[in-house]
Design an enzyme around this catalytic site. Structure first.
Site, PDB file in Angstrom:
ATOM      1  N   ASP A  47      -6.672  -1.722  -3.108  1.00 16.13           N
ATOM      2  CA  ASP A  47      -7.966  -1.716  -2.661  1.00 16.13           C
ATOM      3  C   ASP A  47      -7.943  -3.389  -2.471  1.00 16.13           C
ATOM      4  OD1 ASP A  47     -10.562  -1.051  -1.763  1.00 16.13           O
ATOM      5  OD2 ASP A  47     -11.361  -1.630  -3.734  1.00 16.13           O
ATOM      6  N   ASP A  55       0.824  -1.227   0.147  1.00 13.73           N
ATOM      7  CA  ASP A  55      -0.070  -0.026  -0.105  1.00 13.73           C
ATOM      8  C   ASP A  55       0.797   1.234  -0.009  1.00 13.73           C
ATOM      9  OD1 ASP A  55      -3.013  -0.835   1.190  1.00 13.73           O
ATOM     10  OD2 ASP A  55      -1.471  -2.259   1.783  1.00 13.73           O
ATOM     11  N   ASP A  92     -12.220   4.908  -2.352  1.00 16.37           N
ATOM     12  CA  ASP A  92     -12.677   3.435  -2.648  1.00 16.37           C
ATOM     13  C   ASP A  92     -13.562   3.537  -3.831  1.00 16.37           C
ATOM     14  OD1 ASP A  92     -11.504   1.662  -0.762  1.00 16.37           O
ATOM     15  OD2 ASP A  92     -12.547   2.871   0.716  1.00 16.37           O
ATOM     16  N   THR A 146      -6.851  -4.779   0.767  1.00 18.88           N
ATOM     17  CA  THR A 146      -5.526  -4.964   1.649  1.00 18.88           C
ATOM     18  C   THR A 146      -5.730  -6.268   2.451  1.00 18.88           C
ATOM     19  OG1 THR A 146      -4.907  -2.882   1.639  1.00 18.88           O
ATOM     20  CG2 THR A 146      -3.677  -3.860   2.967  1.00 18.88           C
ATOM     21  N   ASP A 183      -6.570   5.118  -4.481  1.00 11.73           N
ATOM     22  CA  ASP A 183      -6.357   4.091  -3.424  1.00 11.73           C
ATOM     23  C   ASP A 183      -5.338   2.998  -3.960  1.00 11.73           C
ATOM     24  OD1 ASP A 183      -6.519   1.744  -1.960  1.00 11.73           O
ATOM     25  OD2 ASP A 183      -8.769   1.605  -1.807  1.00 11.73           O
ATOM     26  N   GLU A 217      -5.066   7.660  -0.121  1.00 13.06           N
ATOM     27  CA  GLU A 217      -5.554   6.631   1.205  1.00 13.06           C
ATOM     28  C   GLU A 217      -4.489   6.661   2.435  1.00 13.06           C
ATOM     29  OE1 GLU A 217      -6.999   2.838   0.917  1.00 13.06           O
ATOM     30  OE2 GLU A 217      -7.263   2.402   2.887  1.00 13.06           O
ATOM     31  N   THR A 242     -19.402  -6.950   0.941  1.00 12.65           N
ATOM     32  CA  THR A 242     -18.227  -7.096   1.851  1.00 12.65           C
ATOM     33  C   THR A 242     -18.217  -8.588   2.294  1.00 12.65           C
ATOM     34  OG1 THR A 242     -17.084  -6.333   3.770  1.00 12.65           O
ATOM     35  CG2 THR A 242     -19.605  -6.284   3.999  1.00 12.65           C
TER      36      THR A 242
HETATM   37  P1  AMP Z   1     -15.099  -4.115   1.623  1.00 11.29           P
HETATM   38  O1  AMP Z   1     -16.183  -4.200   1.068  1.00 11.29           O
HETATM   39  O2  AMP Z   1     -15.275  -4.583   3.227  1.00 11.29           O
HETATM   40  O3  AMP Z   1     -13.975  -4.873   1.056  1.00 11.29           O
HETATM   41  O4  AMP Z   1     -14.546  -2.682   1.746  1.00 11.29           O
HETATM   42  C1  AMP Z   1     -14.408  -1.979   0.790  1.00 11.29           C
HETATM   43  C2  AMP Z   1     -13.311  -0.797   0.928  1.00 11.29           C
HETATM   44  O5  AMP Z   1     -13.846   0.095   2.137  1.00 11.29           O
HETATM   45  C3  AMP Z   1     -12.059  -1.571   1.369  1.00 11.29           C
HETATM   46  O6  AMP Z   1     -11.043  -0.480   1.011  1.00 11.29           O
HETATM   47  C4  AMP Z   1     -12.235  -1.191   3.039  1.00 11.29           C
HETATM   48  O7  AMP Z   1     -10.975  -1.375   3.317  1.00 11.29           O
HETATM   49  C5  AMP Z   1     -12.922  -0.195   3.280  1.00 11.29           C
HETATM   50  N1  AMP Z   1     -13.775  -0.342   4.242  1.00 11.29           N
HETATM   51  C6  AMP Z   1     -15.052  -0.574   4.382  1.00 11.29           C
HETATM   52  N2  AMP Z   1     -15.443  -0.869   5.709  1.00 11.29           N
HETATM   53  C7  AMP Z   1     -14.540  -0.372   6.250  1.00 11.29           C
HETATM   54  C8  AMP Z   1     -14.371   0.038   7.934  1.00 11.29           C
HETATM   55  N3  AMP Z   1     -15.335  -0.445   8.629  1.00 11.29           N
HETATM   56  N4  AMP Z   1     -13.494   0.265   8.357  1.00 11.29           N
HETATM   57  C9  AMP Z   1     -12.165   0.463   7.323  1.00 11.29           C
HETATM   58  N5  AMP Z   1     -12.261   0.357   6.034  1.00 11.29           N
HETATM   59  C10 AMP Z   1     -13.387  -0.094   5.538  1.00 11.29           C
HETATM   60 MG    MG Z   2     -10.009   0.428  -0.315  1.00 14.26          MG
HETATM   61 MG    MG Z   3      -6.477   0.817   0.052  1.00 11.10          MG
END
Ligand code: AMP
Ligand code: MG
Ligand code: MG
Length: 306
Positions: free
Chosen positions: A119, A50, A243, A121, A116, A73, A191
């Site tokens: 994306d 990152d 994002d 990580t 980002d 980011e 997610t």
């Molecule tokens: P995900 O759908 O959970 O993979 O999240 C999509 C993006 O949003 C990724 O970059 C995650 O790191 C970020 N993200 C979503 N929810 C959170 C959270 N509660 N805290 C930190 N990052 C988040």
């Molecule tokens: Mg991201």
């Molecule tokens: Mg990222």
């Protein structure tokens, strides 16, 4: 041609080349094996990939476009990078396209580039490398207008790793083949690591035929573009402007929609709050307003409220 192309075309062409280089850095860090993981918060890891990918992207774009605002980011970046990380070329293929009339006169001070560098990580550290993307989003004034989604670990038919997808509103998209999602089904992508009870309540309201749990905003929007899912539902705060800027621009350049759970677009100017507090709802080939209506009132009161 390159020197005379409108700023948006040069920013897009430079971002395409830079995203590819960042993808190479992400592969190299994984190959070396020392990820240097730091926890930025709960379920929010950062790795050497990152940090290094961001330095490459920001140093390269800042050198080429010194008056354009760039927000990454991983915070402020050291702009002194080795020549190997300083990308100077513009993607020639992209520059062959003609600039949509609406962006021809946009000036450097109208732009914000949202970066980002990696994306997904959490998925990168867990070996789900196919979920990883590099996202470079280009906002003009308030709106997400252009985007690059690079997949460092996408395997091309000839075995080469990496694929770069772009979208520019008014022009279209490139780098992939759009496939409509299967009719008669309703597949949600969401997610795999940031769910909670309210989010689950929102998912349940859609009576979906399948729920795909994958990492990253970039990868979920790719699933819409490639017909693997009908909607991306994220009814919780947590993802940020870096994002969604590139995914929104690419998806909308293909005719889809990415908004908060109330059906409103986020603003992407430089002073906007980074967190997308009202969640994300994205779709392609659907009646987006009807999807917005399905979000339960309780979820809307908790997540959608301003
Ligand atoms: P995900 O759908 O959970 O993979 O999240 C999509 C993006 O949003 C990724 O970059 C995650 O790191 C970020 N993200 C979503 N929810 C959170 C959270 N509660 N805290 C930190 N990052 C988040
Ligand atoms: Mg991201
Ligand atoms: Mg990222």
């Amino acid at each position: 041609m390159a020197a005379t192309a409108p700023v948006i075309m040069r920013v897009m062409a430079s971002s395409i080349s830079t995203a590819k280089r960042a993808g190479g850095i992400i592969r190299d860090v994984l190959k070396k094996g020392d990820l240097g993981i730091v926890d930025k918060g709960k379920n929010d890891p950062q790795t050497e990939a990152d940090r290094s990918a961001q330095r490459c992207i920001i140093a390269s774009l800042a050198k080429k476009f010194p008056t354009v605002k760039i927000i990454g980011e991983e915070g402020g970046s050291d702009l002194n990078v080795c020549d190997d990380w300083l990308v100077t070329e513009l993607d020639e293929g992209f520059l062959q396209q003609s600039c949509p009339a609406e962006w021809k006169d946009a000036k450097p001070e109208d732009f914000v580039i949202w970066v980002d560098p990696l994306d997904g990580t959490a998925e990168y550290t867990q070996g789900h490398v196919e979920h990883v993307t590099v996202l470079i989003g280009i906002a003009v004034k308030d709106a997400a207008v252009g985007g690059i989604i690079h997949q460092p670990f996408y395997k091309q038919p000839d075995g080469e790793l990496g694929r770069t997808i772009w979208g520019l509103k008014g022009l279209g998209t490139g780098g992939f083949t759009a496939v409509p999602a299967p009719p008669g089904q309703f597949i949600i992508t969401t997610t795999r690591s940031h769910s909670n009870a309210l989010h689950q309540q929102a998912l349940n309201a859609f009576a979906s035929t399948e729920v795909l749990k994958v990492g990253g905003a970039g990868f979920k929007v790719l699933q819409l573009l490639e017909g693997k899912a009908h909607a991306y539902v994220f009814a919780t705060p947590g993802c940020k402007k870096w994002d969604t800027c590139a995914p929104e621009a690419v998806l909308e350049a293909q005719g889809g929609t990415l908004t908060n759970i109330n059906g409103e677009h986020y603003a992407y100017h430089a002073d906007v709050e980074h967190v997308n507090r009202q969640g994300v709802l994205a779709s392609l080939g659907q009646n987006h307003a009807e999807l917005v209506e399905k979000i339960p009132a309780e979820v809307r009161a908790a997540v959608g409220a301003k």
